[in-house]
Design a protein around this motif. Structure first.
Motif, short mmCIF file in Angstrom:
data_model
loop_
_atom_site.label_atom_id
_atom_site.label_comp_id
_atom_site.label_asym_id
_atom_site.label_seq_id
_atom_site.Cartn_x
_atom_site.Cartn_y
_atom_site.Cartn_z
N GLN A 41 0.82 -1.21 0.00
CA GLN A 41 0.00 0.00 0.00
C GLN A 41 0.86 1.26 0.00
O GLN A 41 0.60 2.19 -0.74
CB GLN A 41 -0.96 0.00 1.20
N GLN A 42 1.89 1.30 0.80
CA GLN A 42 2.74 2.49 0.90
C GLN A 42 3.45 2.77 -0.44
O GLN A 42 3.48 3.90 -0.90
CB GLN A 42 3.78 2.32 2.01
N ALA A 45 0.85 4.03 -2.94
CA ALA A 45 0.44 5.41 -2.62
C ALA A 45 1.53 6.41 -3.02
O ALA A 45 1.23 7.46 -3.59
CB ALA A 45 0.11 5.53 -1.14
N GLU A 46 2.78 6.09 -2.71
CA GLU A 46 3.88 7.00 -3.06
C GLU A 46 4.03 7.12 -4.57
O GLU A 46 4.18 8.22 -5.10
CB GLU A 46 5.19 6.51 -2.44
N GLN A 104 -4.54 5.28 -3.88
CA GLN A 104 -3.83 6.53 -3.68
C GLN A 104 -4.44 7.20 -2.45
O GLN A 104 -5.61 7.00 -2.15
CB GLN A 104 -4.00 7.41 -4.92
N GLU A 105 -3.66 7.99 -1.73
CA GLU A 105 -4.17 8.59 -0.49
C GLU A 105 -5.44 9.40 -0.69
O GLU A 105 -6.30 9.43 0.18
CB GLU A 105 -3.09 9.44 0.17
N THR A 106 -5.57 10.04 -1.85
CA THR A 106 -6.75 10.87 -2.10
C THR A 106 -8.04 10.06 -2.18
O THR A 106 -9.13 10.62 -2.04
CB THR A 106 -6.60 11.67 -3.41
N SER A 108 -8.25 6.89 -0.41
CA SER A 108 -7.98 5.80 0.53
C SER A 108 -9.25 5.25 1.18
O SER A 108 -9.26 4.11 1.66
CB SER A 108 -6.99 6.25 1.61
N LYS A 111 -10.53 1.62 0.30
CA LYS A 111 -9.88 0.37 0.66
C LYS A 111 -10.90 -0.69 1.06
O LYS A 111 -11.78 -0.47 1.89
CB LYS A 111 -8.90 0.59 1.81
#
Length: 141
Positions: A41-42, A45-46, A104-106, A108, A111
Motif C-alpha cells: 500500500q505504501q 500510494a507514493e 492513492q491517499e486521495t 484511501s 480500501k
C-alpha cells in the motif's frame, strides 16, 4: 476556441487512460508475478502521488483485485478489514468480488470496497477487465 479546448481535454483523457492501463500492468507484474509481492500500500500510494501529473483529469487511482469467495477470508485477514459494498456495509457472500487492495491517499476511503457491489459498477468492472486483458495480450505478443 471550444474545439481547441475539446481537443486538449481528449488528449489529456487519452494520456490518463494510458497511464492507468500502464499502472494496472505494473501492479499485475510486481504484485502477482513476484513472490513475495514487491508492491504494498505504501509503495502504491507514493508512486501514484508522484505520478499524479500523468493523470490530470483524475483525483486519484485505486487498484481492485478479483477475489473468489474461497479467497475472501484470507484477503480480509491480509488487509485487516472486511470487504464492503459501495454503501459501506459488509459485502454479502457471492462467488466473486473486486475489493480495492491499493489506493492513492486521495481515495484511501475505497480500501476493501467491492467494485462489483452495484449493478452499474459490475458492468463497468467487466468492461475494464476486458480492456485490461486486451492490453496485456498486446504487451505479451
Amino acid at each position: 476556441m471550444c474545439d481547441q479546448r475539446a481537443s486538449m481535454l481528449q488528449d489529456q483523457f487519452r494520456v490518463s487512460v494510458n497511464h492507468v492501463h500502464a499502472l494496472g500492468v505494473l501492479v499485475s507484474t510486481f504484485h502477482y508475478y513476484t513472490n513475495p509481492s514487491v508492491i504494498d500500500q505504501q509503495t502504491f500510494a507514493e508512486y501514484t502521488a508522484r505520478t499524479a501529473f500523468e493523470r490530470p483529469l483524475l483525483s486519484g487511482v485505486a487498484y481492485a483485485r478479483r477475489v473468489m469467495n474461497y479467497e475472501r477470508e484470507d484477503l480480509q485477514r491480509q488487509h485487516d478489514g472486511t470487504i464492503r459494498t459501495m454503501t459501506k456495509e459488509p459485502s454479502p457472500f457471492r462467488d466473486e468480488y473486486a475489493p480495492v487492495i491499493f489506493a492513492q491517499e486521495t481515495v484511501s476511503y475505497l480500501k476493501l470496497v467491492d467494485m462489483m457491489s452495484g449493478e452499474v459498477d459490475l458492468d463497468n468492472f467487466y468492461d475494464a477487465l476486458i480492456s485490461i486483458k486486451q492490453e496485456i495480450a498486446e504487451i505479451e505478443k
